[in-house]
Design a protein around this motif. Structure first.
Motif, PDB file in Angstrom:
ATOM      1  N   ILE A 173     -14.168  -2.392 -66.687  1.00  0.00           N
ATOM      2  CA  ILE A 173     -13.161  -2.785 -66.880  1.00  0.00           C
ATOM      3  C   ILE A 173     -12.173  -1.589 -67.777  1.00  0.00           C
ATOM      4  CG2 ILE A 173     -11.934  -4.215 -68.649  1.00  0.00           C
ATOM      5  CD1 ILE A 173     -14.494  -5.987 -68.356  1.00  0.00           C
ATOM      6  N   CYS A 174     -10.983  -1.337 -67.044  1.00  0.00           N
ATOM      7  CA  CYS A 174     -10.212  -0.188 -67.635  1.00  0.00           C
ATOM      8  C   CYS A 174      -8.838  -0.697 -68.024  1.00  0.00           C
ATOM      9  CB  CYS A 174     -10.116   0.613 -66.451  1.00  0.00           C
ATOM     10  SG  CYS A 174      -9.159   2.284 -66.871  1.00  0.00           S
ATOM     11  N   HIS A 175      -8.769  -0.671 -69.351  1.00  0.00           N
ATOM     12  CA  HIS A 175      -7.192  -0.952 -69.901  1.00  0.00           C
ATOM     13  C   HIS A 175      -6.277   0.248 -69.863  1.00  0.00           C
ATOM     14  CE1 HIS A 175      -9.929  -4.040 -71.634  1.00  0.00           C
ATOM     15  NE2 HIS A 175      -8.739  -4.809 -71.844  1.00  0.00           N
ATOM     16  N   ARG A 176      -5.332   0.382 -70.551  1.00  0.00           N
ATOM     17  CA  ARG A 176      -4.369   1.430 -70.534  1.00  0.00           C
ATOM     18  C   ARG A 176      -5.339   2.714 -71.250  1.00  0.00           C
ATOM     19  NH1 ARG A 176      -1.720   3.415 -74.514  1.00  0.00           N
ATOM     20  NH2 ARG A 176      -2.119   1.530 -75.848  1.00  0.00           N
ATOM     21  N   VAL A 177      -5.390   3.937 -70.518  1.00  0.00           N
ATOM     22  CA  VAL A 177      -5.875   5.014 -70.962  1.00  0.00           C
ATOM     23  C   VAL A 177      -4.957   5.944 -71.420  1.00  0.00           C
ATOM     24  CG1 VAL A 177      -8.302   4.256 -70.092  1.00  0.00           C
ATOM     25  CG2 VAL A 177      -6.577   5.631 -68.866  1.00  0.00           C
ATOM     26  N   ASN A 178      -5.614   7.054 -72.299  1.00  0.00           N
ATOM     27  CA  ASN A 178      -4.524   8.144 -72.624  1.00  0.00           C
ATOM     28  C   ASN A 178      -4.797   9.348 -71.603  1.00  0.00           C
ATOM     29  OD1 ASN A 178      -3.515   6.842 -74.968  1.00  0.00           O
ATOM     30  ND2 ASN A 178      -5.423   7.253 -76.144  1.00  0.00           N
ATOM     31  N   ASP A 179      -5.635   9.250 -70.930  1.00  0.00           N
ATOM     32  CA  ASP A 179      -6.064  10.438 -69.897  1.00  0.00           C
ATOM     33  C   ASP A 179      -6.440   9.899 -68.682  1.00  0.00           C
ATOM     34  OD1 ASP A 179      -9.358  11.205 -70.089  1.00  0.00           O
ATOM     35  OD2 ASP A 179      -8.428   9.676 -71.686  1.00  0.00           O
ATOM     36  N   PRO A 180      -5.961  10.812 -67.617  1.00  0.00           N
ATOM     37  CA  PRO A 180      -6.535  10.199 -66.234  1.00  0.00           C
ATOM     38  C   PRO A 180      -7.872  10.316 -65.955  1.00  0.00           C
ATOM     39  CG  PRO A 180      -4.498  11.620 -66.099  1.00  0.00           C
ATOM     40  CD  PRO A 180      -5.088  11.818 -67.567  1.00  0.00           C
ATOM     41  N   GLY A 181      -8.526  11.308 -66.796  1.00  0.00           N
ATOM     42  CA  GLY A 181     -10.103  11.471 -66.567  1.00  0.00           C
ATOM     43  C   GLY A 181     -10.699  10.090 -66.677  1.00  0.00           C
ATOM     44  N   THR A 182     -10.457   9.591 -67.815  1.00  0.00           N
ATOM     45  CA  THR A 182     -11.052   8.266 -68.320  1.00  0.00           C
ATOM     46  C   THR A 182     -10.993   7.283 -67.289  1.00  0.00           C
ATOM     47  OG1 THR A 182     -11.042   8.722 -70.769  1.00  0.00           O
ATOM     48  CG2 THR A 182     -11.267   6.533 -70.094  1.00  0.00           C
ATOM     49  N   ALA A 183      -9.778   6.920 -66.482  1.00  0.00           N
ATOM     50  CA  ALA A 183      -9.530   6.128 -65.496  1.00  0.00           C
ATOM     51  C   ALA A 183     -10.324   6.460 -64.293  1.00  0.00           C
ATOM     52  CB  ALA A 183      -7.927   5.873 -65.239  1.00  0.00           C
ATOM     53  N   GLU A 184     -10.361   7.581 -63.978  1.00  0.00           N
ATOM     54  CA  GLU A 184     -11.048   8.198 -62.869  1.00  0.00           C
ATOM     55  C   GLU A 184     -12.778   8.045 -63.077  1.00  0.00           C
ATOM     56  OE1 GLU A 184     -12.186   9.825 -59.154  1.00  0.00           O
ATOM     57  OE2 GLU A 184     -10.038   9.590 -60.046  1.00  0.00           O
ATOM     58  N   MET A 185     -13.068   8.309 -64.362  1.00  0.00           N
ATOM     59  CA  MET A 185     -14.747   8.262 -64.644  1.00  0.00           C
ATOM     60  C   MET A 185     -15.113   6.722 -64.403  1.00  0.00           C
ATOM     61  SD  MET A 185     -17.228  10.038 -65.505  1.00  0.00           S
ATOM     62  CE  MET A 185     -18.796  10.119 -66.622  1.00  0.00           C
ATOM     63  N   THR A 186     -13.928   5.843 -64.956  1.00  0.00           N
ATOM     64  CA  THR A 186     -14.322   4.574 -65.193  1.00  0.00           C
ATOM     65  C   THR A 186     -14.410   3.761 -63.689  1.00  0.00           C
ATOM     66  OG1 THR A 186     -13.413   4.353 -67.240  1.00  0.00           O
ATOM     67  CG2 THR A 186     -13.736   2.287 -66.067  1.00  0.00           C
ATOM     68  N   LEU A 187     -13.213   4.138 -62.506  1.00  0.00           N
ATOM     69  CA  LEU A 187     -13.304   3.400 -61.827  1.00  0.00           C
ATOM     70  C   LEU A 187     -13.220   4.292 -60.395  1.00  0.00           C
ATOM     71  CD1 LEU A 187     -10.031   1.457 -62.898  1.00  0.00           C
ATOM     72  CD2 LEU A 187     -12.301   0.281 -62.576  1.00  0.00           C
ATOM     73  N   GLY A 188     -13.071   5.520 -60.300  1.00  0.00           N
ATOM     74  CA  GLY A 188     -13.063   6.424 -59.407  1.00  0.00           C
ATOM     75  C   GLY A 188     -14.194   6.494 -58.374  1.00  0.00           C
ATOM     76  N   ASP A 189     -15.285   6.034 -58.785  1.00  0.00           N
ATOM     77  CA  ASP A 189     -16.681   6.190 -58.045  1.00  0.00           C
ATOM     78  C   ASP A 189     -16.702   4.756 -57.298  1.00  0.00           C
ATOM     79  OD1 ASP A 189     -17.097   4.694 -60.479  1.00  0.00           O
ATOM     80  OD2 ASP A 189     -19.408   5.013 -60.094  1.00  0.00           O
ATOM     81  N   LEU A 190     -15.806   3.715 -57.502  1.00  0.00           N
ATOM     82  CA  LEU A 190     -15.726   2.538 -56.836  1.00  0.00           C
ATOM     83  C   LEU A 190     -14.628   2.163 -55.977  1.00  0.00           C
ATOM     84  CD1 LEU A 190     -16.897   0.383 -59.585  1.00  0.00           C
ATOM     85  CD2 LEU A 190     -18.142   1.560 -58.233  1.00  0.00           C
ATOM     86  N   ASN A 191     -13.435   2.696 -56.424  1.00  0.00           N
ATOM     87  CA  ASN A 191     -12.181   2.409 -55.695  1.00  0.00           C
ATOM     88  C   ASN A 191     -11.078   3.216 -56.303  1.00  0.00           C
ATOM     89  OD1 ASN A 191      -9.778   1.369 -54.418  1.00  0.00           O
ATOM     90  ND2 ASN A 191     -11.219  -0.419 -53.810  1.00  0.00           N
ATOM     91  N   LYS A 192     -10.556   4.191 -55.418  1.00  0.00           N
ATOM     92  CA  LYS A 192      -9.524   5.038 -55.909  1.00  0.00           C
ATOM     93  C   LYS A 192      -8.373   4.471 -55.945  1.00  0.00           C
ATOM     94  CE  LYS A 192     -11.995   9.198 -55.373  1.00  0.00           C
ATOM     95  NZ  LYS A 192     -11.904   9.853 -56.743  1.00  0.00           N
ATOM     96  N   ASP A 193      -7.920   3.279 -55.239  1.00  0.00           N
ATOM     97  CA  ASP A 193      -6.859   2.611 -55.574  1.00  0.00           C
ATOM     98  C   ASP A 193      -6.829   1.824 -56.955  1.00  0.00           C
ATOM     99  OD1 ASP A 193      -6.013   3.167 -52.868  1.00  0.00           O
ATOM    100  OD2 ASP A 193      -6.498   1.215 -52.095  1.00  0.00           O
ATOM    101  N   ALA A 194      -7.830   1.497 -57.289  1.00  0.00           N
ATOM    102  CA  ALA A 194      -8.100   0.948 -58.725  1.00  0.00           C
ATOM    103  C   ALA A 194      -7.494   1.929 -59.673  1.00  0.00           C
ATOM    104  CB  ALA A 194      -9.352   0.478 -58.753  1.00  0.00           C
ATOM    105  N   VAL A 195      -7.833   3.335 -59.482  1.00  0.00           N
ATOM    106  CA  VAL A 195      -7.517   4.199 -60.661  1.00  0.00           C
ATOM    107  C   VAL A 195      -6.100   4.210 -60.702  1.00  0.00           C
ATOM    108  CG1 VAL A 195      -7.779   6.667 -61.110  1.00  0.00           C
ATOM    109  CG2 VAL A 195      -9.555   5.609 -60.075  1.00  0.00           C
ATOM    110  N   VAL A 196      -5.374   4.539 -59.617  1.00  0.00           N
ATOM    111  CA  VAL A 196      -3.904   4.446 -59.562  1.00  0.00           C
ATOM    112  C   VAL A 196      -3.237   3.282 -60.348  1.00  0.00           C
ATOM    113  CG1 VAL A 196      -1.834   4.460 -58.392  1.00  0.00           C
ATOM    114  CG2 VAL A 196      -4.052   5.769 -57.320  1.00  0.00           C
ATOM    115  N   VAL A 197      -3.700   1.979 -60.055  1.00  0.00           N
ATOM    116  CA  VAL A 197      -3.239   0.928 -60.517  1.00  0.00           C
ATOM    117  C   VAL A 197      -3.487   0.776 -62.096  1.00  0.00           C
ATOM    118  CG1 VAL A 197      -3.676  -1.761 -60.765  1.00  0.00           C
ATOM    119  CG2 VAL A 197      -3.313  -0.559 -58.653  1.00  0.00           C
ATOM    120  N   ALA A 198      -4.706   1.293 -62.540  1.00  0.00           N
ATOM    121  CA  ALA A 198      -5.092   1.492 -63.945  1.00  0.00           C
ATOM    122  C   ALA A 198      -4.241   2.520 -64.737  1.00  0.00           C
ATOM    123  CB  ALA A 198      -6.592   1.810 -64.090  1.00  0.00           C
TER     124      ALA A 198
END
Length: 435
Positions: free
Chosen positions: A346-371
């Protein structure tokens, strides 16, 4: 008669508009079926051929090259043929259309054109999925259900929490039996703490032990202390409690081995140990150190224990819900290994792109962009993984700290006693008390 008829017509039209507005406000689903859905069907059917041509969905059976005298001319073939679509099917929040692809086509071109489809059909959003080869499903959402999150009905299940609503209009459920471990990230004021409060409030009436790990002095999870079987407020206590839980896991393995089963859920109900949900608030507090040998040793122990619980806990009824403002490999080598074991994200609004990538990047790259597109005004909105794979935008139901506190107190008599964990916590807290 002319002015009188005109007056009656205008009065009737005004009543229709007032009644329509009231119906849309009080019964949005009924309003959608009666008004929004028919209009959307007309737009989809009328614009499909044009939209398909503009977004390169079409193919042509004619050649793309031809002779003009002694010259070879290359260009777009005439008479483009749009893919065949099904009649739009109504849903509670929009409509869905299935597209039969031409040979050689892939869903990628439809995914890139999702915004164009939403604009042409005048809907909030269009999600593109491919349930089988050669078929694409376009799901149009008429409005943004996350603006007014209401709780959709969901069947009650043990270790399951109804936490909010999905963008599709369905229930957002965290089911620990299906997805045993979860990672929740979010910046300050993004909705992370509200989601944890909702989760605790939903699990409180159930037969489950809740263990809180809050190394910020218990400021967040301390609200639920009456319903917690244990609460750690510093890293020393966390090491003791997590270590006791690992020992408890070994005891559960021994029980399952003696009974000849592979999971506690295969044991008779009377012999089954109580499930445990470990809630870690602010993961970084466990991993970041001041450089001293003792702090480093404690951080390494916490990392090892958490990883051990994540690896073995699913079958033994011990579950992890790990939350933090940021998650990155710079916290320590154990974070990446732990992340791999936490299949719920579960990824809410984050302050750095690395956290979104760490959370969702290994599952779906599209989800990272949306987050990364979640704004500060969208509190409670997150991108989450689903039990059947894929991802969704969702928004948690607002549960205030006071509501969560009252719920925890109400069900305090259901709090299981974990004797080994309680003993380990007391021993760890003794030096602090004596000082």
């Amino acid at each position: 008669m002319g002015p009188i008829l005109l007056a009656f017509f205008l009065a009737a039209l005004a009543w229709v508009l007032v009644a329509g507005a009231a119906l849309r406000e009080r019964h949005p689903v009924v309003f959608w079926y009666l008004t929004g859905y028919p209009l959307t069907v007309v737009r989809i059917v009328r614009t499909w051929r044009r939209v398909a041509q503009l977004n390169d969905f079409t193919v042509s059976r004619g050649p793309t090259r031809g002779l003009l005298g002694e010259l070879v001319v290359t260009g777009d073939a005439l008479k483009p043929i749009a893919p065949r679509i099904s009649f739009p099917k109504a849903t509670r929040t929009g409509a869905s259309v299935e597209v039969r692809l031409h040979p050689g086509q892939t869903p990628a071109v439809f995914i890139s054109a999702a915004d164009a489809l939403a604009h042409a059909w005048r809907v909030h959003a269009v999600r593109v999925t491919s349930p089988e080869r050669g078929l694409v499903r376009l799901v149009a959402t008429a409005g943004d259900p996350l603006k007014r999150p209401s709780l959709a009905a969901a069947p009650a299940a043990h270790l399951s929490a109804l936490v909010g609503i999905l963008e599709s209009g369905g229930a957002w459920v965290m089911n620990l039996r299906k997805i045993p471990h979860w990672l929740i990230v979010g910046a300050t004021q993004s909705g992370k703490s509200t989601l944890l409060a909702r989760l605790v409030a939903q699990l409180a009436p159930q037969n489950v032990a809740l263990v809180g790990v809050d190394c910020k002095g218990g400021m967040e999870l301390g609200l639920f202390n009456p319903r917690l079987s244990a609460l750690t407020t510093c890293r020393r206590e966390a090491v003791a409690v997590l270590g006791a839980l690992v020992t408890n896991l070994q005891d559960r393995m021994r029980v399952c081995r003696d009974a000849g089963v592979r999971s506690i859920w295969d044991l008779p109900a009377k012999e089954r140990p109580v499930p445990v949900v470990v809630i870690v608030d602010e993961l970084a507090e466990l991993y970041l150190t001041d450089g001293t040998r003792e702090a480093k040793a404690q951080a390494e122990q916490c990392s090892t224990y958490l990883l051990r619980i994540a690896q073995l806990g699913a079958a033994l009824g011990v579950h992890l819900v790990v939350a933090g403002q940021r998650v990155g490999s710079d916290l320590g080598p154990g974070v990446t290994a732990l992340r791999a074991q936490l299949s719920g994200r579960i990824c809410h609004r984050v302050n750095d792109p690395g956290t979104a990538e760490m959370t969702l990047g290994d599952l779906n790259k599209d989800a990272v962009v949306v987050a990364q597109a979640i704004t500060a005004d969208e509190k409670g909105t997150a991108v989450c993984t689903g039990a059947e794979g894929g991802w969704d935008r969702a928004r948690s139901h607002l549960t205030t700290p006071e509501e969560a506190r009252r719920t925890a107190a109400k069900y305090s008599d259901l709090t299981p006693v974990l004797r080994d964990v309680h003993r380990a916590l007391l021993l760890a807290a003794t030096p602090e008390v004596e000082s």
